[in-house]
Design a protein around this motif. Structure first.
Motif, PDB file in Angstrom:
ATOM      1  N   LEU A  33       0.843  -1.193   0.000  1.00  7.96           N
ATOM      2  CA  LEU A  33       0.000   0.000   0.000  1.00  7.96           C
ATOM      3  C   LEU A  33       0.876   1.240   0.000  1.00  7.96           C
ATOM      4  N   THR A  34       0.524   2.191  -0.833  1.00  8.23           N
ATOM      5  CA  THR A  34       1.188   3.479  -0.832  1.00  8.23           C
ATOM      6  C   THR A  34       0.151   4.560  -0.613  1.00  8.23           C
ATOM      7  N   ASP A  35       0.617   5.758  -0.391  1.00  7.36           N
ATOM      8  CA  ASP A  35      -0.303   6.862  -0.175  1.00  7.36           C
ATOM      9  C   ASP A  35      -1.163   7.109  -1.401  1.00  7.36           C
ATOM     10  N   SER A  36      -0.646   6.800  -2.570  1.00  7.32           N
ATOM     11  CA  SER A  36      -1.414   7.028  -3.794  1.00  7.32           C
ATOM     12  C   SER A  36      -2.307   5.847  -4.152  1.00  7.32           C
ATOM     13  N   SER A  37      -1.916   4.632  -3.780  1.00  2.00           N
ATOM     14  CA  SER A  37      -2.743   3.472  -4.116  1.00  2.00           C
ATOM     15  C   SER A  37      -3.833   3.214  -3.088  1.00  2.00           C
ATOM     16  N   PHE A  38      -3.655   3.740  -1.880  1.00  2.00           N
ATOM     17  CA  PHE A  38      -4.704   3.618  -0.860  1.00  2.00           C
ATOM     18  C   PHE A  38      -5.707   4.746  -1.097  1.00  2.00           C
ATOM     19  N   TRP A  39      -6.500   5.121  -0.171  1.00  2.00           N
ATOM     20  CA  TRP A  39      -7.405   6.266  -0.252  1.00  2.00           C
ATOM     21  C   TRP A  39      -8.146   6.373  -1.598  1.00  2.00           C
ATOM     22  N   GLN A  40      -8.621   5.198  -2.070  1.00  2.00           N
ATOM     23  CA  GLN A  40      -9.310   5.189  -3.356  1.00  2.00           C
ATOM     24  C   GLN A  40     -10.767   4.749  -3.264  1.00  2.00           C
ATOM     25  N   THR A  41     -11.094   3.924  -2.275  1.00  2.00           N
ATOM     26  CA  THR A  41     -12.407   3.292  -2.217  1.00  2.00           C
ATOM     27  C   THR A  41     -13.048   3.466  -0.847  1.00  2.00           C
ATOM     28  N   GLU A  42     -14.318   3.083  -0.754  1.00  2.00           N
ATOM     29  CA  GLU A  42     -15.000   3.116   0.537  1.00  2.00           C
ATOM     30  C   GLU A  42     -14.354   2.146   1.511  1.00  2.00           C
ATOM     31  N   ASP A  43     -13.927   0.980   1.008  1.00  2.00           N
ATOM     32  CA  ASP A  43     -13.248   0.026   1.885  1.00  2.00           C
ATOM     33  C   ASP A  43     -11.987   0.632   2.492  1.00  2.00           C
ATOM     34  N   HIS A  44     -11.242   1.378   1.692  1.00  2.00           N
ATOM     35  CA  HIS A  44     -10.039   2.026   2.213  1.00  2.00           C
ATOM     36  C   HIS A  44     -10.398   3.002   3.335  1.00  2.00           C
ATOM     37  N   ALA A  45     -11.415   3.787   3.087  1.00  2.00           N
ATOM     38  CA  ALA A  45     -11.830   4.768   4.101  1.00  2.00           C
ATOM     39  C   ALA A  45     -12.273   4.077   5.383  1.00  2.00           C
ATOM     40  N   LEU A  46     -12.999   2.976   5.254  1.00  2.00           N
ATOM     41  CA  LEU A  46     -13.478   2.260   6.436  1.00  2.00           C
ATOM     42  C   LEU A  46     -12.335   1.559   7.157  1.00  2.00           C
ATOM     43  N   GLN A  47     -11.342   1.077   6.412  1.00  2.00           N
ATOM     44  CA  GLN A  47     -10.176   0.488   7.061  1.00  2.00           C
ATOM     45  C   GLN A  47      -9.431   1.536   7.876  1.00  2.00           C
ATOM     46  N   ALA A  48      -9.292   2.725   7.327  1.00  2.00           N
ATOM     47  CA  ALA A  48      -8.633   3.805   8.060  1.00  2.00           C
ATOM     48  C   ALA A  48      -9.433   4.190   9.299  1.00  2.00           C
ATOM     49  N   LEU A  49     -10.754   4.216   9.151  1.00  2.00           N
ATOM     50  CA  LEU A  49     -11.605   4.532  10.303  1.00  2.00           C
ATOM     51  C   LEU A  49     -11.486   3.452  11.371  1.00  2.00           C
ATOM     52  N   THR A  50     -11.435   2.200  10.931  1.00  2.00           N
ATOM     53  CA  THR A  50     -11.286   1.088  11.858  1.00  2.00           C
ATOM     54  C   THR A  50      -9.973   1.203  12.631  1.00  2.00           C
ATOM     55  N   ALA A  51      -8.917   1.598  11.941  1.00  2.00           N
ATOM     56  CA  ALA A  51      -7.635   1.792  12.615  1.00  2.00           C
ATOM     57  C   ALA A  51      -7.720   2.891  13.662  1.00  2.00           C
ATOM     58  N   THR A  52      -8.539   3.901  13.409  1.00  2.00           N
ATOM     59  CA  THR A  52      -8.683   5.007  14.355  1.00  2.00           C
ATOM     60  C   THR A  52      -9.438   4.553  15.595  1.00  2.00           C
ATOM     61  N   TYR A  53     -10.489   3.741  15.396  1.00  2.00           N
ATOM     62  CA  TYR A  53     -11.146   3.124  16.551  1.00  2.00           C
ATOM     63  C   TYR A  53     -10.187   2.176  17.265  1.00  2.00           C
ATOM     64  N   GLY A  54      -9.365   1.488  16.486  1.00  2.74           N
ATOM     65  CA  GLY A  54      -8.464   0.486  17.054  1.00  2.74           C
ATOM     66  C   GLY A  54      -7.515   1.052  18.075  1.00  2.74           C
ATOM     67  N   ALA A  55      -7.206   2.342  17.962  1.00  2.00           N
ATOM     68  CA  ALA A  55      -6.311   2.953  18.941  1.00  2.00           C
ATOM     69  C   ALA A  55      -6.899   2.955  20.337  1.00  2.00           C
ATOM     70  N   LEU A  56      -8.205   2.767  20.466  1.00  2.02           N
ATOM     71  CA  LEU A  56      -8.804   2.678  21.802  1.00  2.02           C
ATOM     72  C   LEU A  56      -8.218   1.524  22.600  1.00  2.02           C
ATOM     73  N   HIS A  57      -7.748   0.493  21.916  1.00  2.00           N
ATOM     74  CA  HIS A  57      -7.126  -0.644  22.598  1.00  2.00           C
ATOM     75  C   HIS A  57      -5.686  -0.343  22.993  1.00  2.00           C
ATOM     76  N   GLY A  58      -5.128   0.703  22.447  1.00  2.00           N
ATOM     77  CA  GLY A  58      -3.732   1.021  22.679  1.00  2.00           C
ATOM     78  C   GLY A  58      -3.056   1.318  21.358  1.00  2.00           C
ATOM     79  N   ALA A  59      -1.947   2.043  21.410  1.00  2.00           N
ATOM     80  CA  ALA A  59      -1.237   2.405  20.186  1.00  2.00           C
ATOM     81  C   ALA A  59      -0.830   1.170  19.397  1.00  2.00           C
ATOM     82  N   ASP A  60      -0.552   0.078  20.114  1.00  2.00           N
ATOM     83  CA  ASP A  60      -0.126  -1.151  19.456  1.00  2.00           C
ATOM     84  C   ASP A  60      -1.288  -2.117  19.229  1.00  2.00           C
TER      85      ASP A  60
END
Length: 506
Positions: A33-60
């Motif tokens: 994944l690169t900055d240009s190949s990601f951020w293209q689809t709804e799935d990409h956006a939801l994966q990024a959002l999921t990662a943001t929720y994921g930080a609730l468990h800790g940075a790791d």
């Protein structure tokens, strides 16, 4: 949105690999994944959002970071808990002998900024994804703003003056920000939550239960106003939450046993699944941490004697402890019982009293759901009972004590405690501060400590944390100094960023 969706993805710009010769055709590596190949689809956006929720468990993303570092750092200093001094977890924090190098505050710092960084990426990239409808963009952006506000809430209440970062930075010279005054952080939190509230959904589809909603933004914004003693604004915002479709569960214990996850009383939860397949380990482990050794548990911390004594005054019409007492603690009482790792039915206190190392234990989240004692019960961060008590507090401070008593009684009556009658404003304030909130919300994700924090930092009937801890016989309260009101800025952050100034006394 269970932890299985908390896929922590790295969204970093990487350089292109140049060709050795013009004779070769450059082909993009589709596995990277690169900055240009990601951020293209709804799935990409939801994966990024999921990662943001994921930080609730800790940075790791580790459950151990959440339970043994973040929770411990937020909860162990309060008067509703005592820690097992034979265990190392949070021992320095609990005894007010921590230094700038203790891992708990450091993990809160790292986790918060990890979540903020991921949210900032979403705010920068998602609006430019052409494949998304405007409505979908608005909702995802609103959730990112909610999460950024929540992580800054952790930081401003834990450290106060922290760097305010609202863009995703990749240039080295921009990675060492200065601190902002806490008032600036509070203003940014209010701005994020106000903007998020406008576009968040009232409810998500079943597969996305657990994502932030309009009610979550309203509740957190009300809490933010409460912490700043903006009583009229807090009253209005909490009244809006009360007017929504939230409700107290009929059974108090269902808030903690998995029977009503993301249900009517839930406003915002950390999601756990219990999945242990394919190398996953998505348990929540409170049941191990609070259970007696005799039950196969680790007994890392216990309810304080002050809390137990206070709970015993929370009685039903027959003069017996209320339901919320029996479902919150395991104590010497004929009706008290608790799950054991070795048994599928609850065990009465009297059956094991001689084998216990401590006279009292927490019972919340102790429920056994399979033969291995593992479970995926979510951890509630904001629930409706908390909102009702905060609403009552705002009403009372606005001179509406009779109306405030009505809200408190909703919470008491659900737990079968006798309703309150007439009280003065001062009497109700003390009742809310040192009975209703600790009895209803004991042990729940640092709520008690940050209540003590805001009552010391506020100007309305200010209470000294040290005096409260001493009055409630908190172990090591004699060690408490004003510097312990907040965490020190982690030493490793000071060493990396010479623009950071250490908090007073540290």
């Amino acid at each position: 949105m269970k932890t299985s969706r908390y896929i922590l993805i790295t969204l970093l710009m990487i350089g292109c690999i140049s060709s050795c010769s013009d004779d070769f055709i450059e082909v993009a590596n589709k596995e990277t994944l690169t900055d240009s190949s990601f951020w293209q689809t709804e799935d990409h956006a939801l994966q990024a959002l999921t990662a943001t929720y994921g930080a609730l468990h800790g940075a790791d993303g580790s459950k151990w970071t959440f339970f043994e570092e973040i929770y411990v750092a937020m909860a162990y200093r309060a008067d509703d808990q005592i820690n097992n001094t034979a265990e190392t977890y949070g021992r320095n924090l609990a005894s007010f002998s921590n230094t700038t190098e203790d891992s708990g505050p450091n993990n809160i710092w790292k986790t918060s900024y990890a979540g903020i960084s991921r949210a900032n990426q979403i705010l920068e990239k998602v609006p430019n994804i052409e494949a998304l409808s405007q409505e979908t963009k608005d909702v995802i952006v609103a959730e990112a703003k909610f999460l950024r506000a929540y992580y800054y809430f952790w930081l401003v209440t834990g450290f106060e003056n922290v760097p305010l970062v609202t863009t995703f930075e990749v240039e080295l010279q921009n990675l060492f920000p200065e601190q902002s005054e806490s008032s600036v952080i509070w203003s940014q939190i209010e701005k994020d939550l106000t903007e998020a509230e406008a576009n968040l959904l009232t409810e998500h589809a079943a597969e996305w239960k657990g994502r932030a909603t309009k009610g979550a933004a309203k509740a957190l914004l009300g809490k933010v106003y409460l912490f700043q003693e903006k009583w009229p604004q807090a009253e209005v915002k909490f009244s809006e939450v009360v007017a929504m479709d939230y409700a107290l569960l009929d059974n108090y214990a269902d808030n903690f046993n998995g029977n009503s996850e993301n249900g009517p009383e839930s406003i915002f939860e950390v999601q756990f699944s219990g999945d242990r397949s394919n190398g996953n380990d998505e348990r929540q482990v409170f049941n191990f941490e609070i259970s007696p050794y005799a039950f196969g548990g680790w007994e890392l911390f216990f309810p304080s004697k002050w809390l137990v004594d206070e709970m015993k005054t929370d009685v039903d019409a027959n003069g017996d402890p209320s339901e919320r007492v029996y479902e919150s603690i395991f104590f010497d009482d004929p009706k008290s019982d608790m799950y054991s790792m070795e048994a599928t039915a609850k065990i009465p206190y009297s059956d094991v009293a001689e084998n216990l190392n401590n006279p009292n234990y927490f019972k919340k989240y102790s429920f056994n759901t399979d033969e291995e004692f593992y479970n995926g019960t979510n951890i509630t961060l904001i629930r409706f009972a908390d909102v009702l008590l905060m609403y009552a507090e705002a009403l009372n401070e606005n001179g509406k004590t009779p109306e405030a008593i009505i809200e408190v009684n909703k919470v008491r009556e659900r737990g079968n405690a006798v309703p309150l009658t007439t009280m003065t404003q001062t009497e109700l304030r003390n009742q809310i501060r040192h009975h209703e909130r600790p009895v209803e919300l004991a042990m729940e994700f640092g709520i008690r400590w940050f209540d003590l924090y805001r009552w010391q930092r506020g100007s309305t009937a200010t209470e000294s944390i040290k005096s409260t801890l001493e009055a409630h016989n908190k172990p090591f309260s004699e060690n408490f100094q004003d510097k312990h009101i907040i965490f020190p800025i982690p030493l490793q952050e000071i060493n990396i960023n010479d623009k950071l100034q250490q908090n007073p006394g540290w």
